[in-house]
Design a protein around this motif. Structure first.
Motif: not given
Length: 920
Positions: A272, A269, A115, A389, A140
């Protein structure tokens, strides 16, 4: 009836294999049907659209979280509707510009797992990418804890509604949070195949719960709801809630901003899954910006609808309803609707109202339990997403092997390479954060970390665009580098305005990691924009330097060193590096005379050897027929603009007596060419010689695999005298001839190095006995004006005396094999000898240069007498005469420097000043 299996062909899941049902007809129709050509052609488009929608859905799910349900109404009460819209607007500005930057970076090449870390590290380089990888992983994990705490608060409130507690309010949140994290970890460890379907279910629940809220705002409130401050849309309530009403220790604009901002994060998001998109240049901007638009709209609607229908303070007591019997001492907007909340308003003990409860959405909605389901869906989906993540990002960082001791977390398991070890680590970090138990504190820390990430994303986009690297070709074009830089600056500013101590800690931590990575220089090459920026800066400064006129004050000894392969003559490399490192240019020239070019692997190995030795030098191999031809070409072609060598450095030809006449001629002609091209010259002689290639020759044990064998460059890092601390030794300078000052400058630069800084410098000059003191005083005055700090000056008054017979005899023996002895032959034979061996020394020439030869012998006697304990001896190099044969000149150099156990350096400037004592 029998139902046939609908088996797909290998071409597509929609394209079926031949089946009986496709051909079976009833009276009027087929019983089976195959897809049309149009359906087959558009099948992939449907899948692509679904994936693009999934990208947007993921973003919206991560943006909609605990803040939407539990904090938007509270912040609206504190800040007022106007400032709440300002907070939302600033958040949207940062996230929108960041979304544009993400779209540009993500479409400039395929983004693998990792990411944000992957994008920044591959764009800006490991220097900034590695620190942000750690920070973003922690962010995260913190976001996972934030949503878990939000879920725990809702569960705790439900338990309180049923008069159930475990310990107390704070510890109940902690206990529920830890239990929730354990369950989430078990789900993650069990497998995430159903994760997409679960996210779709959560998304549907969220849409239903938000719709339930909107419907509830237009349903007339019951009297029980009115007791809790819930009324219909009302102009007076709306006007009252427009302005701020700060309360408590968190009652200020930037504190509210920091609490709200996690509700705007989650925009990363979609990146990814960009590798699965048919058209990422279109899908990522649409998904990310679409998610920002719809979630922003939901925040604006929520703040307006709640602010227009809920008063700030309410008691929740039915007994406070007074109908039309409102007295003059009634305080608050509730008085207009027949409710007297004065008592709890003045004592600040109200339990309901916009300012006092986080349950406003549930109270306003048509069904309270649908809102609870929405909270569960928002918090659990976000917590689960962040729990997945964070380890993925950390695993990618560990795989890059940039930091030590974390490689254990790089290991993946199963066909999907799941980072189970990183899952466990993230779990324990989240548990530690959940134990804080305070949603506002966690939200403020989370804002700081995400702001830091967004700042670096925007700076990555700016830097990549600003450097004009040819490799920067994003498919998404709707971004602006200056807008990205502005957003990066705003993000850093907001970090300090949110929580200054957290911002200071994060930036200091990143600075420490940056220094560590920069110092260690991991062996990675990602083609980052930092490399492109370095190239641009070097090019710009080199061009700018070309227009600047040379000045003696700015003279730097820029050296072309004929090292051959640098690892074969380490002393020569170390000597020059000792006075050029961090100060001037050094180029190691390798003249290859076997008519073969140096292979790239060999070149890379030699450069790696210099880097490991921490030598700051360029390496330049050159193929030529002879030393002279190669050196002449390097002298003319080396360098760029003003970054051009002005000194040629050679090793002394120790084997000259055993060399062929052509080899000696080649060496001396190289010296001639050096002076012809206006270069200065420096020759280093070591008593043990310079070539050490025979010391590191070894064979690899054939019993080992190639990757198990030890690298050769690990063996040939031989330590030389220039890498050893010289202590209190002396550096003796024999300044025989004025060459412009280079003979003084090079030793002075050596004394600025740690290994030579304690050495005493002694200067020896030529003079006569009658004027010895005057010569010494004058030289001290000159050295003082040059600001060298050299105080030891010796006048050599015996340099012109006759040398000792044994030393003179040794000199004559050294050149005996190179003499013609032509005077002992008759005229015809003597002429024939001269024609057949022009490189030999005739008797006439030998006698013509006898005085000069004796002077060299005498100088050697003086040097050996005075410098027996010296660490380094520097001697002015005699300029070769045009009518002096190469062998005789070689003998002079040999005689001048023989018999010393320390390194000897022969230096000759180009007769131009390199020193000055003037200011201009």
């Amino acid at each position: 009836s029998r139902v046939e299996l609908r088996r797909s062909s290998v071409y597509s899941t929609l394209d079926l294999v031949p089946q009986l049902g496709h051909y079976t007809r009833t009276l009027h129709q087929q019983t089976g049907s195959r897809p049309s050509l149009d359906a087959l052609r558009k099948a992939f488009e449907v899948i692509s659209v679904f994936i693009e929608l999934l990208s947007q859905m993921r973003c919206m799910l991560n943006i909609w979280g605990v803040i939407l349900f539990l904090r938007v109404t509270v912040i609206t009460s504190q800040a007022g509707i106007v400032l709440m819209w300002v907070i939302i607007g600033l958040s949207v500005m940062v996230t929108t510009i960041t979304g544009l930057s993400i779209s540009a970076i993500a479409t400039n090449g395929r983004v693998a797992s990792g990411g944000t870390y992957f994008m920044i590290s591959r764009s800006l380089g490991y220097e900034l990418g590695a620190p942000i990888g750690l920070v973003f992983s922690f962010a995260n994990a913190l976001a996972c804890a934030l949503n878990t705490v939000g879920f725990s608060i809702v569960v705790k409130d439900l338990m309180r509604d049923y008069n159930t507690t475990i310990v107390d309010d704070v510890n109940d949140v902690r206990i529920i949070g830890v239990i929730t994290l354990v369950i989430l970890l078990m789900i993650v460890l069990a497998g995430m195949e159903w994760e997409s379907k679960t996210q779709i279910l959560f998304f549907i629940i969220l849409l239903v719960s938000f719709s339930d809220y909107l419907v509830g705002t237009i349903i007339p409130p019951s009297q029980e709801k009115q007791a809790k401050g819930i009324f219909r849309y009302n102009k007076d309530i709306f006007i009252s809630n427009l302005t701020p009403d700060w309360r408590g220790p968190d009652g200020n604009f930037f504190r509210m901003f920091s609490i709200f901002f996690p509700g705007a994060t989650g925009i990363l998001s979609g990146v990814n899954i960009c590798g699965d998109l048919k058209d990422p240049a279109s899908a990522i901007p649409k998904g990310t910006l679409g998610a920002i638009f719809f979630t922003t709209l939901s925040y604006l609607v929520l703040s307006v609808t709640s602010g227009a229908s809920v008063v700030r303070d309410a008691s929740g007591n039915m007994s406070d309803f007074v109908g039309g019997n409102i007295t003059s001492d009634c305080v608050g907007l509730g008085c207009q609707f027949g409710w007297n909340f004065t008592k709890c308003t003045l004592s600040q003990t109200c339990k309901f109202g916009l300012a006092n409860t986080s349950k406003v959405m549930g109270l306003l909605s048509g069904s309270y339990y649908l809102i609870i389901a929405g909270v569960f869906a928002a918090t659990l989906s976000s917590a689960l997403g962040f729990l997945v993540s964070a380890p993925k990002v950390f695993q990618c960082l560990c795989k890059d092997k940039i930091y030590p001791y974390i490689g254990v977390f790089a290991k993946g398991y199963g066909k999907n390479n799941e980072p189970f070890r990183a899952y466990i680590l993230c779990f324990f970090i989240a548990v530690g954060l959940v134990l804080i138990g305070d949603l506002n504190t966690i939200a403020a820390l989370n804002s700081n970390l995400f702001m830091c990430s967004y700042a670096l994303i925007n700076f990555s986009c700016f830097h990549a665009s600003f450097t004009n690297a040819p490799g920067w070709r994003p498919m998404f074009h709707y971004y602006n580098k200056w807008l990205a830089l502005f957003a990066a600056a705003i993000a850093v500013l907001l970090m300090f305005l949110f929580t200054w101590w957290a911002a200071l800690f994060v930036l200091s931590f990143m600075a420490i990691l940056f220094i560590y990575v920069t110092y260690n220089k991991p062996n990675v090459n990602w083609g980052s924009s930092v490399q492109a920026g370095s190239y641009n800066m070097a090019l710009s400064y080199s061009v700018a330097l070309s227009s600047v006129n040379d000045h003696v004050k700015n003279f730097r000894p820029q050296c072309l060193v004929l090292t051959g392969p640098p690892n074969q003559r380490p002393a020569l490399v170390d000597f020059v590096d000792s006075f050029t490192k961090h100060a001037s240019l050094m180029i190691c020239g390798d003249i290859i005379m076997d008519r073969q070019t140096r292979l790239q692997d060999d070149t890379d190995r030699l450069v790696k050897w210099m880097n490991k030795r921490k030598v700051r030098s360029f390496y330049s191999p050159f193929t030529a027929d002879s030393l002279r031809v190669g050196a002449r070409n390097l002298l003319q072609a080396s360098g760029l603009g003003k970054l051009k060598p002005n000194i040629l450095v050679l090793g002394f030809k120790s084997n000259w007596r055993d060399s062929s006449p052509e080899s000696i001629e080649d060496y001396i002609n190289t010296i001639y060419d050096t002076f012809d091209t206006n270069y200065s010259l420096c020759i280093l002689r070591m008593v043990e010689g310079l070539d050490v290639s025979d010391q590191f020759d070894f064979e690899v044990n054939q019993g080992f695999e190639p990757e198990e064998s030890v690298e050769k460059e690990d063996h040939d890092q031989i330590k030389t005298v220039f890498q050893i601390d010289q202590g209190k030794k002396t550096i003796d300078i024999y300044w025989i001839a004025d060459d412009g000052g280079l003979t003084l400058l090079v030793p002075y630069l050596l004394t600025r190095r740690k290994r030579w800084q304690n050495c005493k410098v002694r200067v020896f000059i030529v003079g006569d006995e009658q004027n010895m003191e005057e010569s010494r005083t004058e030289m001290l005055r000159l050295l003082d004006r040059f600001r060298f700090g050299f105080k030891d000056v010796t006048v050599m008054t015996d340099s012109e005396k006759h040398p000792q017979a044994k030393n003179l005899e040794r000199f004559e023996d050294s050149v005996a094999s190179f003499r013609l002895y032509d005077e002992q032959q008759d005229g015809v034979l003597a002429q024939e000898l001269r024609e057949n061996a022009p490189w030999k020394i005739s008797d006439k020439e030998f006698e013509a240069f006898r005085q000069k030869s004796e002077t060299k012998v005498k100088l050697n006697e003086i040097i050996r007498r005075n410098s027996i304990y010296a660490g380094l001896v520097v001697v002015s190099l005699p300029v070769p005469h045009s009518d002096c044969t190469s062998a005789l000149y070689m003998a002079w150099l040999d005689t001048l420097t023989c018999g010393l156990h320390c390194p000897v350096v022969l230096i000759r400037g180009n007769q131009e000043d390199v020193l000055t004592f003037y200011c201009q």
